[in-house]
Design a protein around this motif. Structure first.
Motif, PDB file in Angstrom:
ATOM      1  N   GLN A  32       0.825  -1.207   0.000  1.00  0.00           N
ATOM      2  CA  GLN A  32       0.000   0.000   0.000  1.00  0.00           C
ATOM      3  C   GLN A  32       0.864   1.265   0.000  1.00  0.00           C
ATOM      4  OE1 GLN A  32      -2.678  -0.282   3.314  1.00  0.00           O
ATOM      5  NE2 GLN A  32      -3.934  -1.870   2.346  1.00  0.00           N
ATOM      6  N   ILE A  33       1.966   1.239   0.735  1.00  0.00           N
ATOM      7  CA  ILE A  33       2.881   2.386   0.752  1.00  0.00           C
ATOM      8  C   ILE A  33       3.480   2.598  -0.633  1.00  0.00           C
ATOM      9  CG2 ILE A  33       5.131   3.171   1.624  1.00  0.00           C
ATOM     10  CD1 ILE A  33       4.338   1.874   4.318  1.00  0.00           C
ATOM     11  N   ARG A  34       3.869   1.506  -1.303  1.00  0.00           N
ATOM     12  CA  ARG A  34       4.443   1.590  -2.645  1.00  0.00           C
ATOM     13  C   ARG A  34       3.417   2.147  -3.646  1.00  0.00           C
ATOM     14  NH1 ARG A  34       6.749  -2.896  -2.360  1.00  0.00           N
ATOM     15  NH2 ARG A  34       5.092  -4.194  -3.209  1.00  0.00           N
ATOM     16  N   ILE A  35       2.175   1.710  -3.534  1.00  0.00           N
ATOM     17  CA  ILE A  35       1.111   2.209  -4.411  1.00  0.00           C
ATOM     18  C   ILE A  35       0.904   3.708  -4.183  1.00  0.00           C
ATOM     19  CG2 ILE A  35      -1.392   2.154  -4.810  1.00  0.00           C
ATOM     20  CD1 ILE A  35      -1.212  -0.912  -4.356  1.00  0.00           C
ATOM     21  N   ARG A  36       0.884   4.109  -2.917  1.00  0.00           N
ATOM     22  CA  ARG A  36       0.711   5.530  -2.575  1.00  0.00           C
ATOM     23  C   ARG A  36       1.867   6.367  -3.132  1.00  0.00           C
ATOM     24  NH1 ARG A  36       0.582   5.306   3.028  1.00  0.00           N
ATOM     25  NH2 ARG A  36      -1.014   3.730   2.899  1.00  0.00           N
ATOM     26  N   ARG A  39       1.489   6.659  -6.918  1.00  0.00           N
ATOM     27  CA  ARG A  39       0.398   7.575  -7.227  1.00  0.00           C
ATOM     28  C   ARG A  39       0.844   9.028  -7.022  1.00  0.00           C
ATOM     29  NH1 ARG A  39      -3.933   5.983  -3.687  1.00  0.00           N
ATOM     30  NH2 ARG A  39      -4.144   4.200  -5.062  1.00  0.00           N
ATOM     31  N   LYS A  40       1.551   9.266  -5.936  1.00  0.00           N
ATOM     32  CA  LYS A  40       2.038  10.611  -5.645  1.00  0.00           C
ATOM     33  C   LYS A  40       3.036  11.065  -6.709  1.00  0.00           C
ATOM     34  CE  LYS A  40       4.005  13.264  -1.841  1.00  0.00           C
ATOM     35  NZ  LYS A  40       4.581  13.216  -0.502  1.00  0.00           N
ATOM     36  N   GLU A  41       3.879  10.144  -7.182  1.00  0.00           N
ATOM     37  CA  GLU A  41       4.858  10.484  -8.211  1.00  0.00           C
ATOM     38  C   GLU A  41       4.181  10.815  -9.542  1.00  0.00           C
ATOM     39  OE1 GLU A  41       8.369   7.911  -9.847  1.00  0.00           O
ATOM     40  OE2 GLU A  41       8.906   8.772  -7.909  1.00  0.00           O
ATOM     41  N   ARG A  42       3.088  10.130  -9.866  1.00  0.00           N
ATOM     42  CA  ARG A  42       2.363  10.407 -11.103  1.00  0.00           C
ATOM     43  C   ARG A  42       1.689  11.780 -11.072  1.00  0.00           C
ATOM     44  NH1 ARG A  42       0.551   5.071 -10.691  1.00  0.00           N
ATOM     45  NH2 ARG A  42      -1.499   5.807 -10.049  1.00  0.00           N
ATOM     46  N   LEU A  43       1.390  12.286  -9.880  1.00  0.00           N
ATOM     47  CA  LEU A  43       0.709  13.573  -9.752  1.00  0.00           C
ATOM     48  C   LEU A  43       1.663  14.763  -9.696  1.00  0.00           C
ATOM     49  CD1 LEU A  43      -2.046  12.616  -7.157  1.00  0.00           C
ATOM     50  CD2 LEU A  43      -2.338  12.995  -9.606  1.00  0.00           C
TER      51      LEU A  43
END
Length: 171
Positions: A32-36, A39-43
């Motif tokens: 979940q931390i990796r997904i977050r 996601r943050k990097e894509r934004l």
């Protein structure tokens, strides 16, 4: 007793900072931390990517020049790299020549007194730069006015490239 952040079950922590009760829950938490993080990097905006790449580039320049002296005044850095008394100073500033922002010839380690408080000491910087890289390369820097706009993919590649170079330099 604490509650597991994944399954909600109660458990007695065996180490400080323990957030989960089982290895399966811990693996899920890391996923979940990796997904977050992804996601943050894509934004991230282009400006944030420039800042990330610039931080990696500046860290590499400071490490590369740690054994040298200040490009302007010739004072040895000693252990001042640790306290943050050294900048990665650009000969042609990133404001006036953003296309040279990641050019290794254009950037050298510089004492904060020279870079920030001495307004970059451009004349002394030029003299020091000529002694390091030669007159031809300095004149090429001064004549380079080709506009370049870095894409996000290029900025990501630059960030990763300079992080790897820094890691290699420290090893």
């Amino acid at each position: 007793m604490k509650h597991c952040v994944i399954c909600g079950g109660e458990f007695e922590p065996r180490r400080m900072g323990q957030k989960t009760d089982a290895p399966i829950c811990e693996a899920e938490r890391k996923r979940q931390i990796r997904i977050r993080k992804d996601r943050k990097e894509r934004l991230k905006t282009r400006r944030e990517w420039i800042d990330d790449a610039q931080k990696a580039f500046n860290a590499y320049i400071r490490a590369r020049d740690s054994e040298r002296t200040c490009i302007c005044c010739g004072v040895a850095f000693g252990n001042s790299l640790v306290g943050g008394a050294v900048d990665a100073g650009h000969y042609r500033s990133t404001g006036s020549a953003p296309h040279l922002r990641f050019n290794e010839d254009n950037c050298n380690a510089q004492r904060k007194q020279c870079n920030r408080y001495g307004a970059g000491r451009a004349v002394d910087y030029r003299i020091g730069l000529i002694s390091r890289i030669g007159l031809e390369r300095v004149e090429a820097l001064e004549a380079d006015n080709t506009p370049r706009k870095f894409s996000i993919d290029e900025l990501r590649a630059l960030r990763d490239h300079y992080r790897a170079k820094l890691k290699e330099l420290k090893a």
